[in-house]
Design an enzyme around this catalytic site. Structure first.
Site, PDB file in Angstrom:
ATOM      1  N   HIS A 128     -11.943   3.020  -3.219  1.00 16.69           N
ATOM      2  CA  HIS A 128     -11.140   3.696  -2.190  1.00 16.69           C
ATOM      3  C   HIS A 128     -11.499   3.286  -0.764  1.00 16.69           C
ATOM      4  O   HIS A 128     -10.645   2.960   0.051  1.00 16.69           O
ATOM      5  CB  HIS A 128     -11.255   5.222  -2.331  1.00 16.69           C
ATOM      6  CG  HIS A 128     -10.482   5.989  -1.300  1.00 16.69           C
ATOM      7  ND1 HIS A 128     -10.990   6.291  -0.054  1.00 16.69           N
ATOM      8  CD2 HIS A 128      -9.229   6.492  -1.321  1.00 16.69           C
ATOM      9  CE1 HIS A 128     -10.074   6.952   0.649  1.00 16.69           C
ATOM     10  NE2 HIS A 128      -9.002   7.094  -0.094  1.00 16.69           N
ATOM     11  N   ARG A 185      -5.560  15.309   6.301  1.00 18.05           N
ATOM     12  CA  ARG A 185      -6.098  15.067   4.966  1.00 18.05           C
ATOM     13  C   ARG A 185      -6.362  16.385   4.229  1.00 18.05           C
ATOM     14  O   ARG A 185      -6.149  16.478   3.018  1.00 18.05           O
ATOM     15  CB  ARG A 185      -7.386  14.232   5.074  1.00 18.05           C
ATOM     16  CG  ARG A 185      -7.808  13.655   3.739  1.00 18.05           C
ATOM     17  CD  ARG A 185      -9.018  12.771   3.883  1.00 18.05           C
ATOM     18  NE  ARG A 185     -10.241  13.529   4.085  1.00 18.05           N
ATOM     19  CZ  ARG A 185     -11.460  13.072   3.786  1.00 18.05           C
ATOM     20  NH1 ARG A 185     -11.596  11.841   3.301  1.00 18.05           N
ATOM     21  NH2 ARG A 185     -12.519  13.806   4.002  1.00 18.05           N
ATOM     22  N   ASP A 233       2.263   3.198   2.740  1.00 16.58           N
ATOM     23  CA  ASP A 233       1.140   4.137   2.754  1.00 16.58           C
ATOM     24  C   ASP A 233       1.554   5.582   2.463  1.00 16.58           C
ATOM     25  O   ASP A 233       1.846   5.919   1.327  1.00 16.58           O
ATOM     26  CB  ASP A 233       0.396   3.992   4.098  1.00 16.58           C
ATOM     27  CG  ASP A 233      -0.966   4.654   4.110  1.00 16.58           C
ATOM     28  OD1 ASP A 233      -1.261   5.417   3.178  1.00 16.58           O
ATOM     29  OD2 ASP A 233      -1.754   4.418   5.046  1.00 16.58           O
ATOM     30  N   HIS A 238      -5.618  -1.398   6.463  1.00 16.77           N
ATOM     31  CA  HIS A 238      -5.740  -0.949   7.864  1.00 16.77           C
ATOM     32  C   HIS A 238      -6.626  -1.904   8.690  1.00 16.77           C
ATOM     33  O   HIS A 238      -6.132  -2.582   9.554  1.00 16.77           O
ATOM     34  CB  HIS A 238      -6.249   0.499   8.006  1.00 16.77           C
ATOM     35  CG  HIS A 238      -5.515   1.496   7.171  1.00 16.77           C
ATOM     36  ND1 HIS A 238      -4.155   1.686   7.277  1.00 16.77           N
ATOM     37  CD2 HIS A 238      -5.936   2.367   6.195  1.00 16.77           C
ATOM     38  CE1 HIS A 238      -3.773   2.624   6.419  1.00 16.77           C
ATOM     39  NE2 HIS A 238      -4.830   3.059   5.750  1.00 16.77           N
ATOM     40  N   ARG A 291     -16.576   4.817   2.420  1.00 15.66           N
ATOM     41  CA  ARG A 291     -16.955   6.236   2.441  1.00 15.66           C
ATOM     42  C   ARG A 291     -17.026   6.820   1.040  1.00 15.66           C
ATOM     43  O   ARG A 291     -17.821   7.704   0.761  1.00 15.66           O
ATOM     44  CB  ARG A 291     -15.889   7.054   3.198  1.00 15.66           C
ATOM     45  CG  ARG A 291     -15.801   6.819   4.650  1.00 15.66           C
ATOM     46  CD  ARG A 291     -14.740   7.742   5.257  1.00 15.66           C
ATOM     47  NE  ARG A 291     -13.410   7.150   5.313  1.00 15.66           N
ATOM     48  CZ  ARG A 291     -12.333   7.631   4.715  1.00 15.66           C
ATOM     49  NH1 ARG A 291     -12.401   8.728   3.974  1.00 15.66           N
ATOM     50  NH2 ARG A 291     -11.178   7.040   4.842  1.00 15.66           N
ATOM     51  N   HIS A 329       0.832  -1.212   0.000  1.00 14.49           N
ATOM     52  CA  HIS A 329       0.000   0.000   0.000  1.00 14.49           C
ATOM     53  C   HIS A 329       0.859   1.253   0.000  1.00 14.49           C
ATOM     54  O   HIS A 329       1.484   1.600   0.999  1.00 14.49           O
ATOM     55  CB  HIS A 329      -0.896   0.001   1.242  1.00 14.49           C
ATOM     56  CG  HIS A 329      -1.961   1.055   1.239  1.00 14.49           C
ATOM     57  ND1 HIS A 329      -3.031   1.034   0.371  1.00 14.49           N
ATOM     58  CD2 HIS A 329      -2.134   2.171   1.992  1.00 14.49           C
ATOM     59  CE1 HIS A 329      -3.813   2.068   0.600  1.00 14.49           C
ATOM     60  NE2 HIS A 329      -3.293   2.791   1.573  1.00 14.49           N
ATOM     61  N   GLN A 332       2.646  11.155  -1.700  1.00 15.28           N
ATOM     62  CA  GLN A 332       2.714  11.641  -0.316  1.00 15.28           C
ATOM     63  C   GLN A 332       4.140  11.616   0.241  1.00 15.28           C
ATOM     64  O   GLN A 332       4.417  12.263   1.251  1.00 15.28           O
ATOM     65  CB  GLN A 332       1.733  10.857   0.569  1.00 15.28           C
ATOM     66  CG  GLN A 332       0.277  11.178   0.207  1.00 15.28           C
ATOM     67  CD  GLN A 332      -0.745  10.353   0.976  1.00 15.28           C
ATOM     68  OE1 GLN A 332      -0.414   9.678   1.934  1.00 15.28           O
ATOM     69  NE2 GLN A 332      -1.995  10.417   0.525  1.00 15.28           N
ATOM     70  N   GLU A 370     -10.360   2.553   9.214  1.00 12.09           N
ATOM     71  CA  GLU A 370      -9.094   3.157   9.620  1.00 12.09           C
ATOM     72  C   GLU A 370      -9.282   4.075  10.825  1.00 12.09           C
ATOM     73  O   GLU A 370      -8.455   4.100  11.728  1.00 12.09           O
ATOM     74  CB  GLU A 370      -8.480   3.940   8.454  1.00 12.09           C
ATOM     75  CG  GLU A 370      -7.150   4.606   8.823  1.00 12.09           C
ATOM     76  CD  GLU A 370      -6.448   5.289   7.673  1.00 12.09           C
ATOM     77  OE1 GLU A 370      -7.088   5.456   6.611  1.00 12.09           O
ATOM     78  OE2 GLU A 370      -5.280   5.652   7.823  1.00 12.09           O
TER      79      GLU A 370
HETATM   80  C1  NGQ Z   1      -5.340   8.266   1.555  1.00 10.67           C
HETATM   81  N1  NGQ Z   1      -4.663   8.030   3.825  1.00 10.67           N
HETATM   82  O1  NGQ Z   1      -6.035   7.636   0.736  1.00 10.67           O
HETATM   83  O2  NGQ Z   1      -4.319   8.861   1.217  1.00 10.67           O
HETATM   84  C2  NGQ Z   1      -5.777   8.261   2.979  1.00 10.67           C
HETATM   85  C3  NGQ Z   1      -6.467   9.536   3.328  1.00 10.67           C
HETATM   86  C4  NGQ Z   1      -8.914   9.210   2.972  1.00 10.67           C
HETATM   87  C5  NGQ Z   1      -4.684   6.934   4.592  1.00 10.67           C
HETATM   88  N2  NGQ Z   1      -5.756   6.234   4.531  1.00 10.67           N
HETATM   89  C6  NGQ Z   1      -7.654   9.838   2.494  1.00 10.67           C
HETATM   90  N3  NGQ Z   1      -3.716   6.594   5.400  1.00 10.67           N
HETATM   91  O3  NGQ Z   1      -8.888   8.199   3.628  1.00 10.67           O
HETATM   92  O4  NGQ Z   1      -9.972   9.758   2.655  1.00 10.67           O
HETATM   93 ZN    ZN Z   2      -4.017   4.674   2.011  1.00  9.84          ZN
END
Ligand code: NGQ
Ligand code: ZN
Length: 462
Positions: free
Chosen positions: A211, A88, A329, A278, A214, A61, A66, A244
């Protein structure tokens, strides 16, 4: 680019699928598969002797971009409530500044770093698709192609996991402005998958990443999964962020009366093709059910710590023979050894015990963590790798054991020291499908890539 392909590797010690073996000769086919493993051999003339060989690690992942914001989100806003969601917001602003060239150079730099630390494959959970205004590029797979170009240049294996993203929360809430670079209509996403599937070759394999619950509505999740067989993707990896954050669990219960993992297991055909990223806030029933499904849980211990997610019930999951992989991640950490150390330490802190993520069969913490993550990681990204065994890909790393900490240690104690003790990364050589991409700790593109990275960072943060 042509990499050198050795046909034979020799090591004084190697952790194979049969356990530790000495004076091991490995033979590799021209297509990059291990064809024989012979312990008790002599080094053939002209073949170098490596002190220690291990299977390369899969990183299940990554959000490559990032890496360029690592260290830029550690100043308190002053409101006293910095958390995942405020991080975020910063990430959403940051990604607005990225051009396709930036995306490529950041990923290329990251992938070289990952290789040098011992990762041989990366599952790129790729969700930047549109330009900064939210419009598709003239070439709708522009940014996916940038990731693939970065993979090719670096030599790492990329399992590309294009992200499907449509909503800002459960129940079909419209995506917000910060999410406009991520979103697709379902038919456009399937067109994107079709275009990428045609590019699948030995250097890349394709999966999908709805994704999160959500960000994808129930009908779309079901339609997307139903579209996979026609794309020839019935057995492709399916990755999803799940459970998560506590707020995500609460929102899911408010929407459906169920917790996210529970909802997913009740409503989707979760099996060994799946990787639940996660799964931090899983209760005992969910933990048992995930293990039973044979899906991999993609743990990202350093990012989960960095973002204040919480701690996955790892001890309980292992007790159920659950399968794990590790992911970098947000890429605050690029070392598989450090990632595994953080995983074990989090479990110790929460259980107030030592030597947690191991069992009677494999009492060495280092060996237990490494072999579980290597095998589970390979499963999660759909690769025949993760162990030194005949028929597996020759994704292999060599370790320099002639260091003060490692000298005079052997086998499990060597691996325990490598993983549980902080030290200079001792990876000397890395082979991906038999091709040597890191030699004596050096990647042939590292200098020019780091120059390009510095220029890109200057532009992005200007
Ligand atoms: C991501 N980060 O997809 O980059 C997410 C944040 C979200 C992690 N999950 C964005 N660690 O979950 O909406
Ligand atoms: Zn992620």
């Amino acid at each position: 680019m042509q990499w050198e392909t050795p046909r034979q590797l020799f090591a004084r010690s190697a952790l194979t699928s049969e356990g530790w073996q000495n004076n091991v000769l490995l033979e590799i086919s021209s297509s990059g598969t291990i064809t024989s493993i012979t312990p008790g051999s002599l080094a053939p003339s002209g073949v170098a002797t490596h002190p220690l060989l291990l299977a390369g690690m899969a990183n299940v992942h990554s959000h490559a971009f990032q890496r360029a914001m690592a260290g830029l989100t550690e100043i308190a806003s002053g409101a006293g409530n910095d958390n995942f969601w405020s991080w975020r917001q910063v990430m959403y602003l940051f990604k607005q500044r990225l051009t396709p060239q930036h995306v490529e150079i950041i990923a290329q730099h990251l992938y070289i770093e990952l290789l040098k630390q011992g990762y041989t494959a990366v599952g790129e959970f790729h969700y930047l698709h549109n330009d900064a205004s939210g419009k598709p590029y003239a070439n709708p797979i522009e940014l996916s192609e940038r990731i693939l170009a970065a993979g090719k240049a670096s030599g790492i294996h990329v399992s590309l996991l294009p992200v499907y993203y449509e909503t800002s929360n459960f129940g079909g809430m419209a995506a917000n402005d910060g999410q406009k670079r991520f979103t697709h209509r379902l038919d456009d996403f399937i067109t994107l998958l079709t275009a990428l599937k045609a590019k699948e070759d030995t250097g890349m394999n394709l999966g999908i990443a709805p994704h999160s619950l959500r960000a994808v509505s129930e009908p779309s999740l079901k339609a997307l999964l139903a579209a996979l067989p026609a794309l020839g993707m019935d057995n492709s990896p399916v990755h999803i962020h799940v459970s998560e954050q506590v707020k995500e669990v609460d929102d899911c219960i408010a929407w459906s009366g169920k917790r996210p993992v529970q909802w997913l297991l009740d409503n989707a055909p979760v099996n060994s093709n799946w990787c639940l990223i996660h799964a931090t806030h899983s209760n005992p029933d969910e933990v048992a059910r995930i293990a039973q499904s044979k899906a991999v849980v993609g743990l990202c211990p350093t990012t989960e710590a960095n973002l204040g997610d919480g701690i996955f019930p790892g001890a309980d999951f292992l007790h159920h023979q659950g399968r794990i992989g590790i992911g970098s991640d947000s890429n605050v950490c690029v070392s598989p050894f450090e990632e595994l150390r953080q995983m074990e330490y989090a479990q110790r802190l929460i259980t107030k015990r030592r030597t947690v993520l191991c069992d009677e069969k494999t009492p060495s913490v280092g060996r237990s963590l490494y072999t579980r993550a290597a095998n589970g990681g390979a499963q999660a990204i759909g690769l025949q790798s993760g162990a030194l065994a005949v028929g597996k890909r020759a994704d292999i790393i060599a370790i320099n054991t002639d260091t003060p900490l490692l000298a005079d240690k052997q086998e499990d104690k060597l691996l325990d020291t490598l993983i549980m003790v902080s030290q200079t990364p001792p990876v000397t050589h890395v082979w991906v499908a038999g091709n040597c991409v890191v030699e004596n700790g050096h990647h042939r593109l590292e200098e020019q890539t780091s120059t390009a990275w510095k220029k890109a960072l200057k532009e992005i943060t200007a």
